[in-house]
Scaffold this motif. Structure first.
Motif, PDB file in Angstrom:
ATOM      1  N   UNK A 179      28.275 112.212  44.380  1.00 44.65           N
ATOM      2  CA  UNK A 179      27.853 112.420  45.763  1.00 44.65           C
ATOM      3  C   UNK A 179      26.731 111.453  46.152  1.00 44.65           C
ATOM      4  N   UNK A 205      20.827 110.529  35.512  1.00 43.46           N
ATOM      5  CA  UNK A 205      22.286 110.674  35.431  1.00 43.46           C
ATOM      6  C   UNK A 205      22.732 110.988  34.007  1.00 43.46           C
ATOM      7  N   UNK A 206      23.916 111.562  33.892  1.00 42.61           N
ATOM      8  CA  UNK A 206      24.506 111.782  32.572  1.00 42.61           C
ATOM      9  C   UNK A 206      24.914 110.424  32.004  1.00 42.61           C
ATOM     10  N   UNK A 212      24.114 112.292  47.658  1.00 32.79           N
ATOM     11  CA  UNK A 212      22.888 112.999  47.298  1.00 32.79           C
ATOM     12  C   UNK A 212      22.476 112.668  45.856  1.00 32.79           C
ATOM     13  N   UNK A 213      23.460 112.567  44.965  1.00 30.64           N
ATOM     14  CA  UNK A 213      23.168 112.243  43.567  1.00 30.64           C
ATOM     15  C   UNK A 213      22.604 110.828  43.446  1.00 30.64           C
ATOM     16  N   UNK A 273      20.995 109.154  45.689  1.00 32.48           N
ATOM     17  CA  UNK A 273      19.630 109.169  46.218  1.00 32.48           C
ATOM     18  C   UNK A 273      18.659 109.773  45.203  1.00 32.48           C
ATOM     19  N   UNK A 274      19.064 110.897  44.582  1.00 29.95           N
ATOM     20  CA  UNK A 274      18.180 111.560  43.613  1.00 29.95           C
ATOM     21  C   UNK A 274      17.955 110.681  42.391  1.00 29.95           C
ATOM     22  N   UNK A 334      14.336 111.506  40.849  1.00 32.61           N
ATOM     23  CA  UNK A 334      14.280 112.972  40.801  1.00 32.61           C
ATOM     24  C   UNK A 334      15.285 113.545  39.813  1.00 32.61           C
ATOM     25  N   UNK A 335      16.295 112.759  39.488  1.00 32.74           N
ATOM     26  CA  UNK A 335      17.379 113.254  38.649  1.00 32.74           C
ATOM     27  C   UNK A 335      17.883 112.127  37.754  1.00 32.74           C
TER      28      UNK A 335
END
Lengths: 138, 67
Positions: B26, B40-41, B28-29, B31-32, B37-38
Motif C-alpha cells: 500500500x 519492511x519485511x 501508506x506502507x 510512506x511509513x 515509522x515502519x
C-alpha cells in the motif's frame, strides 16, 4: 522466497476484502434470522428455529475463514495495524469482561447489563484502535 | 532503520503510489517505510532492492549501534 506478483497481490487483497464484507453481511443477516425469526414465524422451538441457529453458526465459521484470508492478503503494515487493533480489542474485552464478572459475583452491580452491549463495546474499541493505528502510520 | 527510498523514488520520478504499485504494497506502507515509522519485511526489502537494481544494503542502513 515466495514469488510475488504486485498486481495479483493488489487484486487478491481487494477480493479478500470484498469476500469478508459479503460474509459479514451474511452473518449479520443469519444472526437476525436466528434472533427474530422465531418471533416472526411464531414458533419458539421449531425445526426452523434450530436450522436458523445452525445456519448462523455455519456462516460464522465461514466468516472466520474469510477474515483469516483477509489478514493474509494484507501487506505487512496493514496487517500490523489490524493485529494491533485486535490485540487492544481482546485486552479490553478480557479486562472489562472479567471486571464485570467479578463485580457482578460480588453483588456490586445493581442491574444486569444487556449482553449485546459487550460485542458493541468490542466493535467500538476495535474501530477506535484501528483508526489510531492508521493515523500513527499515515 | 534509515533508507534511501525517497531519494531513489525521486530519481525515477515516481510517486509513492507508483512505487507502492510496483512493489505490491500500500501507499501508506511506502510512506511509513520512507519516514522510518515502519521497517519492511525481508521479502519487501528484496523487492524494493530488485526494483532499483541495488542491494538491500545499498538502500537500507541499520542505525543501531553495534552490540
Amino acid at each position: 522466497m515466495q514469488a510475488h506478483s504486485e498486481a495479483t497481490s493488489y487484486r487478491q487483497s481487494n477480493r479478500a476484502a470484498a469476500q469478508l464484507a459479503l460474509w459479514t453481511l451474511a452473518w449479520a443477516a443469519s444472526l437476525a434470522a436466528a434472533r427474530f425469526g422465531p418471533e416472526l414465524w411464531g414458533e419458539q422451538r421449531s425445526v426452523a428455529s434450530w436450522a436458523a441457529v445452525g445456519a448462523n453458526a455455519l456462516v460464522g465459521i465461514a466468516w472466520i475463514v474469510a477474515f483469516a484470508r483477509f489478514l493474509r492478503a494484507l501487506d505487512d503494515l496493514q496487517r500490523k495495524i489490524m493485529q494491533d487493533a485486535l490485540a487492544v480489542t481482546l485486552g479490553v474485552g478480557w479486562v472489562v469482561g472479567f471486571s464485570y464478572f467479578v463485580a457482578d459475583a460480588g453483588g456490586l452491580v445493581a442491574y444486569d447489563v444487556n449482553a449485546a452491549a459487550f460485542p458493541a463495546l468490542l466493535g467500538v474499541v476495535y474501530v477506535i484502535a484501528f483508526v489510531v493505528g492508521s493515523i500513527r502510520y499515515r | 532503520m534509515r533508507n534511501r527510498i525517497a531519494e531513489l523514488r525521486t530519481e525515477h520520478s515516481w510517486t509513492q503510489a507508483d512505487l507502492a504499485q510496483r512493489v505490491g504494497i500500500s501507499r501508506q506502507s511506502i510512506n511509513a517505510i520512507e519516514t522510518g515509522k515502519f521497517d519492511p519485511s525481508l521479502p519487501v526489502a528484496f523487492r524494493i532492492a530488485r526494483l532499483f537494481d541495488l542491494t538491500i544494503e545499498d538502500i537500507f542502513t541499520d542505525d543501531q549501534p553495534p552490540t
